[in-house]
Design a protein around this motif. Structure first.
Motif, PDB file in Angstrom:
ATOM      1  N   PRO A  49      38.259  30.443  38.315  1.00 41.09           N
ATOM      2  CA  PRO A  49      38.048  31.557  39.636  1.00 41.09           C
ATOM      3  C   PRO A  49      36.773  31.044  40.511  1.00 41.09           C
ATOM      4  O   PRO A  49      36.063  30.108  40.071  1.00 41.09           O
ATOM      5  CB  PRO A  49      37.212  32.649  38.871  1.00 41.09           C
ATOM      6  N   LEU A  50      36.966  31.559  41.555  1.00 41.61           N
ATOM      7  CA  LEU A  50      35.848  30.878  42.856  1.00 41.61           C
ATOM      8  C   LEU A  50      34.566  31.894  42.666  1.00 41.61           C
ATOM      9  O   LEU A  50      34.885  32.856  42.229  1.00 41.61           O
ATOM     10  CB  LEU A  50      36.556  31.034  44.094  1.00 41.61           C
ATOM     11  N   SER A  86      44.333  29.704  37.597  1.00 38.61           N
ATOM     12  CA  SER A  86      43.393  29.009  38.266  1.00 38.61           C
ATOM     13  C   SER A  86      42.008  29.407  37.858  1.00 38.61           C
ATOM     14  O   SER A  86      41.415  30.598  37.459  1.00 38.61           O
ATOM     15  CB  SER A  86      43.540  28.929  39.684  1.00 38.61           C
ATOM     16  N   GLU A 107      42.129  29.959  47.357  1.00 43.10           N
ATOM     17  CA  GLU A 107      43.060  29.991  46.279  1.00 43.10           C
ATOM     18  C   GLU A 107      44.622  29.772  46.842  1.00 43.10           C
ATOM     19  O   GLU A 107      45.212  29.075  46.077  1.00 43.10           O
ATOM     20  CB  GLU A 107      42.870  31.343  45.493  1.00 43.10           C
ATOM     21  N   SER A 108      45.031  30.207  48.045  1.00 46.62           N
ATOM     22  CA  SER A 108      46.219  30.213  48.441  1.00 46.62           C
ATOM     23  C   SER A 108      46.536  28.674  48.988  1.00 46.62           C
ATOM     24  O   SER A 108      47.502  27.939  48.708  1.00 46.62           O
ATOM     25  CB  SER A 108      46.499  30.801  49.576  1.00 46.62           C
ATOM     26  N   ALA A 157      37.707  33.692  49.337  1.00 47.45           N
ATOM     27  CA  ALA A 157      38.361  33.081  47.943  1.00 47.45           C
ATOM     28  C   ALA A 157      39.924  33.367  47.891  1.00 47.45           C
ATOM     29  O   ALA A 157      40.400  32.265  47.578  1.00 47.45           O
ATOM     30  CB  ALA A 157      37.943  34.207  47.031  1.00 47.45           C
ATOM     31  N   LEU A 178      48.559  31.297  39.798  1.00 48.65           N
ATOM     32  CA  LEU A 178      47.084  31.549  40.589  1.00 48.65           C
ATOM     33  C   LEU A 178      46.314  32.030  39.529  1.00 48.65           C
ATOM     34  O   LEU A 178      45.012  32.086  39.768  1.00 48.65           O
ATOM     35  CB  LEU A 178      47.437  32.705  41.800  1.00 48.65           C
ATOM     36  N   ARG A 230      44.906  26.157  47.599  1.00 50.76           N
ATOM     37  CA  ARG A 230      44.893  25.391  46.298  1.00 50.76           C
ATOM     38  C   ARG A 230      46.390  25.183  45.777  1.00 50.76           C
ATOM     39  O   ARG A 230      46.962  24.312  45.501  1.00 50.76           O
ATOM     40  CB  ARG A 230      43.887  25.894  45.309  1.00 50.76           C
ATOM     41  N   ASP A 254      33.828  26.220  44.394  1.00 48.68           N
ATOM     42  CA  ASP A 254      35.338  25.914  43.729  1.00 48.68           C
ATOM     43  C   ASP A 254      34.949  24.663  43.118  1.00 48.68           C
ATOM     44  O   ASP A 254      34.925  23.404  43.295  1.00 48.68           O
ATOM     45  CB  ASP A 254      36.196  25.704  44.780  1.00 48.68           C
TER      46      ASP A 254
END
Length: 71
Positions: A18-19, A16, A55-56, A51, A13, A58, A32
């Motif tokens: 960032p948003l 990844s 992220e979760s 966010a 995570l 994704r 995103d």
């Protein structure tokens, strides 16, 4: 065992992209990469919540269409 799996997932995570959240024309958006998600939750803390949700999703490889439908 569980601690190791949690560390691995956390590391993925953190790698990844960032948003970002923006507020335009009276509407909240989460950016995103090249995708823009609209959401209507009120409150500055909701940006972080949104966010985390994306992220979760994704990480769990939930389809973009399912994410948009859920929003």
């Amino acid at each position: 065992m569980i601690e190791e799996v949690a560390k691995q997932k956390k590391a993925k995570l953190l790698k990844s992209q960032p948003l970002k959240t923006v507020f335009e024309n009276g509407q909240n958006y989460l950016i995103d990469s090249d995708k823009k998600y609209e959401f209507s939750l009120i409150g500055t803390y909701q940006n972080k919540n949104m966010a985390l949700v994306l992220e979760s999703c994704r990480f769990l490889k939930i389809s973009e269409s399912a994410v948009k439908q859920g929003l």
